[in-house]
Design an enzyme around this catalytic site. Structure first.
Site, short mmCIF file in Angstrom:
data_model
loop_
_atom_site.label_atom_id
_atom_site.label_comp_id
_atom_site.label_asym_id
_atom_site.label_seq_id
_atom_site.Cartn_x
_atom_site.Cartn_y
_atom_site.Cartn_z
N TRP A 370 -41.51 -7.17 -8.80
CA TRP A 370 -42.55 -8.65 -9.11
C TRP A 370 -42.47 -8.94 -10.39
O TRP A 370 -42.16 -10.19 -10.66
CB TRP A 370 -43.63 -8.58 -8.21
CG TRP A 370 -44.39 -9.67 -8.55
CD1 TRP A 370 -44.15 -10.73 -7.63
CD2 TRP A 370 -45.51 -10.00 -9.32
NE1 TRP A 370 -45.34 -11.91 -7.93
CE2 TRP A 370 -46.04 -11.30 -8.92
CE3 TRP A 370 -46.01 -9.43 -10.44
CZ2 TRP A 370 -46.89 -11.85 -9.70
CZ3 TRP A 370 -47.09 -10.16 -11.28
CH2 TRP A 370 -47.46 -11.20 -10.91
N HIS A 371 -42.52 -7.91 -11.27
CA HIS A 371 -42.73 -8.17 -12.70
C HIS A 371 -41.39 -8.64 -13.22
O HIS A 371 -41.48 -9.36 -14.25
CB HIS A 371 -43.14 -7.14 -13.37
CG HIS A 371 -44.67 -6.95 -13.08
ND1 HIS A 371 -45.18 -6.27 -12.31
CD2 HIS A 371 -45.45 -7.46 -13.98
CE1 HIS A 371 -46.63 -6.22 -12.44
NE2 HIS A 371 -46.98 -7.12 -13.62
N GLY A 372 -40.19 -8.16 -12.82
CA GLY A 372 -38.73 -8.55 -13.46
C GLY A 372 -37.85 -7.54 -13.50
O GLY A 372 -38.15 -6.34 -12.98
#
Length: 540
Positions: A370-372
């Site tokens: 989700w963060h990258g």
């Protein structure tokens, strides 16, 4: 984009040194305050006007301010795809299909941003990350609406949706402008209650007849919203000043190597603090905008005053004084923690079973993706997961030695010294851990850790070795002699919650579960092969 809209931001950017798009982001949040004032004054009896206003303002932000035509398309794809999945897929797989679609779509944006980075430019990725939380929760809430209410926990009962909302309200939920770019995320039922004003139904004393009576009263929110706005502006100004003095280039450049090790660790702490001020600022501003719109209302407290903490996403004071990893992480990105716990961790766990390593690993993987996709995120997450385990061992085995043997235990003579030690170690450790999270690329991340002597990693390795050695039994014996028992963490609470930010709460326990399961499968396979070999051969 509207003509000439960039000119004032370019002029301010040249004066302050901040990027044009970052200034526009702050401006859009500040502009949300007067626009929320307009929003509150639209007629409650005609909620469609509020929905339409929300959509119009968000489109203005995306297109008129940032020229994100592609961003509008990206958000509409996520929103339309989720709505179609919710409408046409029925049964327990629907939320997982929606989740996979949203995560897959977001990952394409992350990958594109990784290969074509634009430092200082605001794109739609942040808004898409917020939308993933909102819409994956939306799918689960709709599915919960099809289940018998006795099968749901209290949180699920409160957020369940019994029928698909109309497209206008759904689109307004997607394009809620006060939290469009940076959050906080919230569930559709919260939005729906705000839209129809049922959120403000409460019981008040009945002066004439006695007892209590139901009344709809929308409390005034200008004072708490103003407080949050001022707090946010102060943090943003602090970030603008400090980031110019402590740029990222300082830590990867040659000047950093000229300092002694203590100075380097002081500077890495400052690096983390400066980065936090940016998030403190923008999240305080968006929280204030949500409060002003009324969505931040969270009932009435015991003192009879309105609570405005529904949209809290960070608690700066608690973060800065945190003396252990759980306190540190639980007060950071709070809405993401809530989403990971209620819509990933507990959903992966089969009904009637306790969450195990599968729940932890899926939640951990979801949080990381989700963060990258930048390598720095994964360096930070993996290191933090081991720190969580060590912190838990300290809470269980070391902390009780600084408490009295009374029931309940009280702080002992040396407990203040232990707390100061915990604060220093926690703050320095997480400043070290998040450096790759801020630098993003692999080379710079390893370079900075190398210049810090990998001391935190060495400390992690030593601590893991100590708690895996006979020293653990010795510590437990001292603990038993001192307080009459070996302290246990609140196991029931921990079993029902994901580790903050999706980090495994105890990596050692999870790895042991994996080892035991693999051994069990191996033994079952060997037993099956043995039985087959012993079967008599039947000749035809």
């Amino acid at each position: 984009m509207l003509p000439f809209i960039d000119y004032p931001f370019i002029w301010i950017s040249n004066s302050l040194g901040a990027s044009k798009d970052e200034l526009k982001l702050v401006f859009s949040v500040l502009l949300s305050y007067p626009l929320c004032g307009v929003l509150k004054r639209l007629p409650d009896a005609e909620p469609w006007k509020k929905s339409l206003f929300l959509i119009i303002v968000s489109v203005f932000y995306l297109v008129g301010l940032f020229d994100l035509w592609g961003g509008v398309r990206t958000l509409l794809i996520s929103a339309a795809g989720t709505y179609a999945i919710a409408a046409y897929f029925k049964g327990p797989m629907m939320p997982w299909i929606g989740f996979a679609f949203l995560m897959g779509h977001m990952l394409t944006s992350h990958v594109y941003r990784e290969f074509y980075p634009q430092p200082g430019v605001v794109d739609v990725t942040g808004a898409q990350m917020v939308l993933v939380m909102k819409l994956s929760a939306f799918c689960w809430n709709l599915y919960d609406g099809t289940l018998p209410i006795q099968e749901l926990n209290d949180f699920q009962k409160d957020r369940r949706i019994e029928k698909l909302p109309n497209l206008l309200n759904y689109t307004a939920y997607v394009f809620f402008f006060p939290s469009l770019f940076a959050g906080p995320a919230f569930d559709y039922r919260e939005f729906e209650r705000w839209l129809d004003c049922s959120m403000f139904n409460m019981e008040v004393p009945d002066v004439k007849r006695g007892g209590m009576k139901k009344k709809r009263k929308i409390p005034k929110s200008s004072v708490p919203a103003t407080y949050k706005a001022v707090e946010g502006i102060v943090w943003i100004l602090a970030f603008t000043w400090l980031s110019a003095k402590y740029p990222a280039e300082l830590y990867t450049g040659d000047e950093f190597t000229k300092y002694g090790m203590l100075r380097r660790y002081w500077l890495i702490y400052v690096f983390g603090f400066v980065a936090r001020t940016k998030y403190y600022g923008i999240w305080s501003l968006t929280e204030g905008a949500c409060i002003l719109s009324g969505l931040g209302f969270n009932g009435v407290g015991p003192d009879g005053k309105a609570c405005w903490d529904r949209c809290v996403n960070v608690k700066p004071k608690e973060m800065e004084k945190a003396a252990n990893s759980r306190a540190y992480l639980e007060n950071w990105n709070i809405k993401t923690n809530t989403w990971l716990r209620n819509y990933v961790y507990l959903r992966v766990t089969p009904k009637g079973k306790k969450p195990g390593f599968r729940s932890s690993m899926v939640t951990f993987g979801t949080s990381a993706l989700w963060h990258g996709t930048s390598p720095g995120y994964y360096l930070s997450f993996l290191t933090a997961s081991f720190v969580q385990t060590i912190a838990k061992n300290f809470r269980r085995h070391i902390r009780p030695l600084f408490l009295t043997a009374t029931t309940p235990p009280l702080p002992g003579r040396y407990k203040p010294a232990y707390d100061v030690f915990g604060w220093v170690v926690t703050q320095i450790t997480f400043s070290y851990i998040v450096a790759p999270f801020l630098l993003l690329n692999l080379a710079d991340s390893i370079c900075v850790w190398k210049r810090l002597g990998f001391l935190i990693h060495i400390g992690i390795a030593v601590s893991m070795a100590v708690f895996a050695s006979p020293a653990k039994k010795w510590v437990n014996a001292r603990q038993r002699k001192r307080v009459g028992r070996v302290e246990k963490e609140k196991e029931e609470r921990e079993e029902q919650e994901a580790g903050p930010m999706g980090l495994p709460d105890d990596m050692e326990e999870d790895m042991e579960e994996i080892r035991l399961e693999l051994r069990g499968r191996r033994d079952s396979f060997l037993e099956e092969m043995r039985k087959r070999s012993e079967r008599p051969v039947v000749k035809k």
